[in-house]
Design a protein around this motif. Structure first.
Motif, short mmCIF file in Angstrom:
data_model
loop_
_atom_site.label_atom_id
_atom_site.label_comp_id
_atom_site.label_asym_id
_atom_site.label_seq_id
_atom_site.Cartn_x
_atom_site.Cartn_y
_atom_site.Cartn_z
N UNK A 56 7.61 -65.78 -38.19
CA UNK A 56 8.26 -65.66 -36.81
C UNK A 56 7.09 -65.79 -35.74
N UNK A 57 7.46 -66.34 -34.63
CA UNK A 57 6.82 -66.40 -33.23
C UNK A 57 7.67 -65.79 -32.38
N UNK A 58 7.30 -64.58 -32.03
CA UNK A 58 8.36 -63.78 -31.06
C UNK A 58 7.59 -62.67 -30.57
N UNK A 59 8.11 -62.09 -29.52
CA UNK A 59 7.72 -60.74 -28.91
C UNK A 59 7.39 -59.90 -29.81
N UNK A 60 6.32 -59.04 -29.73
CA UNK A 60 6.00 -57.98 -30.62
C UNK A 60 5.38 -56.92 -29.70
N UNK A 61 5.32 -55.52 -29.93
CA UNK A 61 4.83 -54.44 -29.32
C UNK A 61 3.15 -54.53 -29.65
N UNK A 62 2.38 -54.30 -28.84
CA UNK A 62 0.89 -54.08 -28.99
C UNK A 62 0.41 -52.80 -28.55
N UNK A 63 -0.96 -52.63 -29.06
CA UNK A 63 -1.62 -51.49 -28.62
C UNK A 63 -1.49 -50.81 -27.28
N UNK A 64 -1.41 -51.82 -26.51
CA UNK A 64 -1.35 -51.33 -24.87
C UNK A 64 0.05 -50.73 -24.60
N UNK A 65 1.20 -50.94 -25.39
CA UNK A 65 2.25 -50.67 -25.11
C UNK A 65 3.15 -51.69 -24.54
N UNK B 121 -12.35 -40.52 -26.04
CA UNK B 121 -12.59 -40.59 -24.40
C UNK B 121 -11.91 -41.83 -23.70
N UNK B 122 -11.86 -43.04 -24.56
CA UNK B 122 -11.70 -44.06 -23.65
C UNK B 122 -10.24 -44.84 -24.34
N UNK B 123 -10.07 -44.43 -25.56
CA UNK B 123 -9.14 -44.80 -26.29
C UNK B 123 -7.41 -44.84 -25.65
N UNK B 124 -6.64 -45.67 -26.54
CA UNK B 124 -5.24 -45.92 -25.93
C UNK B 124 -4.36 -44.97 -26.82
N UNK B 125 -3.61 -43.96 -26.61
CA UNK B 125 -2.78 -43.34 -27.20
C UNK B 125 -1.66 -44.36 -27.97
N UNK B 126 -1.44 -44.31 -29.37
CA UNK B 126 -0.38 -44.98 -29.93
C UNK B 126 0.90 -44.13 -30.02
N UNK B 127 2.05 -44.70 -29.65
CA UNK B 127 3.46 -43.85 -29.59
C UNK B 127 3.94 -44.57 -30.94
#
Length: 440
Positions: free
Chosen positions: A82-91, A332-338
């Motif tokens: 597929x080539x489609x919208x997917x969720x990324x690390x940034x949310x 310290x600078x990471x991104x929380x993953x939900x």
């Protein structure tokens, strides 16, 4: 080779002991690989494959779109699903190429072919780096071939390899310097071929004894390369701080390193340059530290870009119980993953898992004016003043009190007894101001 440092900063309970003494493990995914088309600063890449196409390891699946952009290359073989919208690390959602992994890891023709970099021209070196799809791997994601093309090559005086890795828990760069030291030094030699007036400096914190031993032996007799030891504290790895301790020069938020004659690259970026130029190997895998008290087997793993965090955790033995906090990056600078179904991208250097969520578990109380935030700020700012403007969304006051010079290291939030989300508020307002400036 004296040990240097900078004003401010903190020493943390860094957790590096969990993974630093374990060799890098090589792990291959079984599930689908997902490749967001925006894994870098600049315009998203443009797909050059279609649904149903057969793809090989090392095959370009998306091309850089415009001057500031980067290619995307597959790390698995299989079919484009597929080539489609997917969720990324940034949310955020991002157009992505999804490849159904066939598990064969069939290689594209020419992958791994050796080249003699000592006979290559500057144009050839830059082209091979561009072809490899390399971006800044310390977290910025700026396309490397663009960074290596300043207006004047002869104006660059320092090419700095940042091996400080000051973020707690992260040990990927430490392991790379121990295990791939020669290729890192050779990668620096490739970069120095682009800048005839530059000196090479490999910057390492004093506690990385084995990495220092390996690199010291490798740079002996090198007229243009030196090893620079620095004090082990956070945020020594911030680009401005690295430049300051190596050269004594100061950079403001309105400048970039080339303005003061410097180019800075993360350790793994330099290794990727060597592999892309000397081994015809595009950037399709990176070393990720998987650590924290919520992981059964903390370690560093060489993982394919596009692998989901969920599968990455399974590959290292899984989690302990039911962790409360998952972070892409360090604490310290990471991104929380939900959501753990999101893919590992080029700029992900760590996956930290904690049994307890210590972020935001205590309600912020009024500032007691203790001054701790001021004493640790590496930029010499006054966070207790800036927070008033940030909470009021007062952009003019924030700018007037030098808020744009904040490097978003989080030292102020770390030491604040009132549990105020200082860095988070500063980051939000800085992004808003920068967005407005871009629109204008």
């Amino acid at each position: 080779m004296g040990k240097k440092t900078f004003r401010g900063g903190i020493r943390t309970d860094d957790g590096k002991v969990l993974s630093k003494n374990k060799p890098i493990a090589v792990l291959f995914p079984k599930g689908d690989a997902v490749y967001p088309l925006s894994q870098h600063i600049g315009l998203p890449a443009r797909p050059v494959v279609a649904v149903g196409d057969k793809v090989l390891v090392g095959q370009r699946i998306a091309e850089g779109n415009g001057v500031v952009s980067a290619h995307v290359v597959s790390a698995v073989s299989g079919k484009v699903k597929a080539i489609e919208e997917r969720l990324t690390v940034s949310g955020a959602m991002c157009e992505s190429i999804v490849i159904e992994n066939d598990g064969a890891f069939e290689l594209a023709e020419g992958l791994g072919k050796k080249r003699d970099y000592t006979v290559l021209s500057k144009e050839e070196i830059r082209q091979y780096i561009k072809d490899a799809g390399i971006v800044g791997l310390g977290g910025t994601g700026f396309p490397t071939h663009v960074k290596l093309t300043p207006k004047r090559d002869d104006a660059i005086e320092y090419v700095i390899v940042n091996g400080t890795e000051c973020e707690p828990y992260l040990t990927a760069d430490d392991r790379l310097m121990r295990e791939e030291g020669k290729k890192i030094v050779d990668g620096l030699k490739i970069l120095l071929r682009l800048f005839e007036n530059a000196k090479g400096r490999i910057v390492v914190t004093e506690e990385k004894k084995e990495a220092i031993r390996v690199l010291s032996d490798l740079v002996k007799g090198e007229s243009r390369i030196e090893l620079q030891l620095v004090k082990a504290k956070y945020p020594q790895g911030a680009e401005r701080k690295v430049i300051q301790v190596v050269t004594g020069r100061k950079m403001t938020s309105s400048m970039i390193p080339v303005d003061i004659g410097c180019i800075v690259h993360n350790v793994e970026t330099v290794l990727a340059v060597y592999r892309g130029v000397a081994e015809s190997f595009p950037f399709i895998r990176r070393v990720v530290t998987v650590s924290g008290d919520g992981v059964k087997e903390p370690q560093n793993v060489l993982v394919c870009i596009g692998t989901s965090f969920e599968e990455l955790l399974e590959l290292v033995g899984g989690a302990k119980g039911e962790p409360e906090l998952y972070v892409a990056g360090g604490p310290m600078r990471g991104t929380r993953l939900t959501e753990l179904s999101v893919p590992v991208t080029k700029t992900v250097s760590a996956f930290t898992v904690f049994a307890k969520n210590k972020r935001g578990t205590v309600s912020a109380s009024p500032c007691i004016r203790c001054g701790r935030c001021v004493s640790v700020c590496p930029g010499g700012l006054v966070p207790r003043t800036l927070i008033k403007y940030a909470e009021a969304d007062h952009k003019e006051g924030f700018i007037k009190h030098n808020g744009m010079e904040c490097c978003e290291c989080g030292c102020c939030s770390y030491v604040c007894p009132a549990e105020k989300p200082l860095m988070q508020k500063f980051k939000q307002l800085r992004r808003s101001i920068l967005d407005e400036r871009r629109k204008r």
